[in-house]
Write a protein that holds these residues in place. Structure first.
Motif, PDB file in Angstrom:
ATOM      1  N   GLY A  83      32.210  30.679 -15.921  1.00 38.94           N
ATOM      2  CA  GLY A  83      32.977  31.503 -15.200  1.00 38.94           C
ATOM      3  C   GLY A  83      32.221  32.391 -14.374  1.00 38.94           C
ATOM      4  O   GLY A  83      32.506  33.374 -13.644  1.00 38.94           O
ATOM      5  N   THR A 107      45.046  37.032  -8.707  1.00 40.07           N
ATOM      6  CA  THR A 107      44.837  35.625  -8.851  1.00 40.07           C
ATOM      7  C   THR A 107      43.566  35.305  -7.734  1.00 40.07           C
ATOM      8  O   THR A 107      43.640  35.931  -6.562  1.00 40.07           O
ATOM      9  CB  THR A 107      46.068  34.753  -8.465  1.00 40.07           C
ATOM     10  N   ASP A 156      39.362  34.619 -16.550  1.00 41.20           N
ATOM     11  CA  ASP A 156      39.619  33.403 -17.232  1.00 41.20           C
ATOM     12  C   ASP A 156      38.685  32.315 -16.792  1.00 41.20           C
ATOM     13  O   ASP A 156      38.534  31.966 -15.656  1.00 41.20           O
ATOM     14  CB  ASP A 156      41.014  33.036 -17.289  1.00 41.20           C
ATOM     15  N   ASN A 163      39.442  21.125 -10.836  1.00 34.14           N
ATOM     16  CA  ASN A 163      39.701  20.037 -10.505  1.00 34.14           C
ATOM     17  C   ASN A 163      39.421  19.528  -9.134  1.00 34.14           C
ATOM     18  O   ASN A 163      39.877  19.531  -8.349  1.00 34.14           O
ATOM     19  CB  ASN A 163      41.260  20.058 -10.468  1.00 34.14           C
ATOM     20  N   TYR A 201      40.747  25.085  -7.965  1.00 35.00           N
ATOM     21  CA  TYR A 201      40.482  26.171  -9.237  1.00 35.00           C
ATOM     22  C   TYR A 201      41.208  27.198  -8.988  1.00 35.00           C
ATOM     23  O   TYR A 201      41.824  27.619  -7.989  1.00 35.00           O
ATOM     24  CB  TYR A 201      39.078  26.740  -9.065  1.00 35.00           C
ATOM     25  N   GLN A 202      41.710  27.845 -10.306  1.00 36.54           N
ATOM     26  CA  GLN A 202      42.615  28.959 -10.108  1.00 36.54           C
ATOM     27  C   GLN A 202      42.323  29.810 -11.248  1.00 36.54           C
ATOM     28  O   GLN A 202      42.048  29.276 -12.407  1.00 36.54           O
ATOM     29  CB  GLN A 202      44.319  28.492 -10.085  1.00 36.54           C
ATOM     30  N   THR A 203      42.185  30.955 -11.172  1.00 36.45           N
ATOM     31  CA  THR A 203      42.051  31.933 -12.307  1.00 36.45           C
ATOM     32  C   THR A 203      42.472  33.465 -12.122  1.00 36.45           C
ATOM     33  O   THR A 203      43.022  33.555 -10.896  1.00 36.45           O
ATOM     34  CB  THR A 203      40.465  32.153 -12.576  1.00 36.45           C
ATOM     35  N   GLN A 223      41.847  31.665  -6.285  1.00 34.88           N
ATOM     36  CA  GLN A 223      42.161  30.309  -5.843  1.00 34.88           C
ATOM     37  C   GLN A 223      41.034  29.817  -4.986  1.00 34.88           C
ATOM     38  O   GLN A 223      40.757  30.403  -4.275  1.00 34.88           O
ATOM     39  CB  GLN A 223      43.478  29.954  -5.637  1.00 34.88           C
ATOM     40  N   ASN A 232      38.519  28.624 -16.382  1.00 35.45           N
ATOM     41  CA  ASN A 232      39.509  27.428 -16.214  1.00 35.45           C
ATOM     42  C   ASN A 232      38.592  26.179 -15.738  1.00 35.45           C
ATOM     43  O   ASN A 232      37.603  26.263 -15.388  1.00 35.45           O
ATOM     44  CB  ASN A 232      40.579  27.875 -15.385  1.00 35.45           C
ATOM     45  N   GLU A 233      39.292  25.110 -16.140  1.00 38.75           N
ATOM     46  CA  GLU A 233      38.705  23.680 -15.534  1.00 38.75           C
ATOM     47  C   GLU A 233      38.990  23.645 -13.919  1.00 38.75           C
ATOM     48  O   GLU A 233      39.983  24.401 -13.282  1.00 38.75           O
ATOM     49  CB  GLU A 233      39.713  22.776 -16.077  1.00 38.75           C
TER      50      GLU A 233
END
Length: 121
Positions: free
Chosen positions: A82, A115, A44, A49, A5-7, A117, A46-47
């Protein structure tokens, strides 16, 4: 390391510093209800993975923390809203279903633009 995951942190609610003493941050997407947004790091959405698991690494800015436990609804809530809580208390058992527990260490106040992660070891 694989990125699960990253946002990006877009905004910090004015009451976020109140939780530093509790060693916790609350994450929420841009659609956070106004009564909660003041207490959240707004990110944000985000998907995700893969699975988020004990032993994975959370990177917040330039700091790395080992995940010690993951609540049952973390993946669902993070991927759709989120919205999760990060607790830096080293707990081996998730106290609440939407919480990721991380190794107990001092935490720094992130800035907008930081960021976040989650990485597989």
């Amino acid at each position: 390391m694989q990125t699960v995951y990253q946002t990006k942190i877009n905004q910090l609610g004015p009451s976020v510093p109140d939780f530093l003493g509790e060693k916790m941050f609350i994450l929420f997407g841009a659609d956070a209800p106004s009564e909660l947004a003041d207490y959240c790091l707004l990110i944000d959405v985000n998907e995700i993975n893969g699975e988020i698991e004990k032993g994975d690494i959370l990177v917040l800015g330039n700091q790395q923390y080992t995940i010690t436990s993951v609540g049952d609804v973390v993946k669902k809530n993070l991927g759709s809203l989120g919205h999760i809580t990060l607790k830096f208390n080293g707990s081996e058992t998730a106290e609440l279903p939407g919480t990721i527990h991380l190794e107990e260490r001092d935490i720094q106040m992130p800035q907008a633009g930081t960021t976040l992660q989650i990485l597989k070891k």
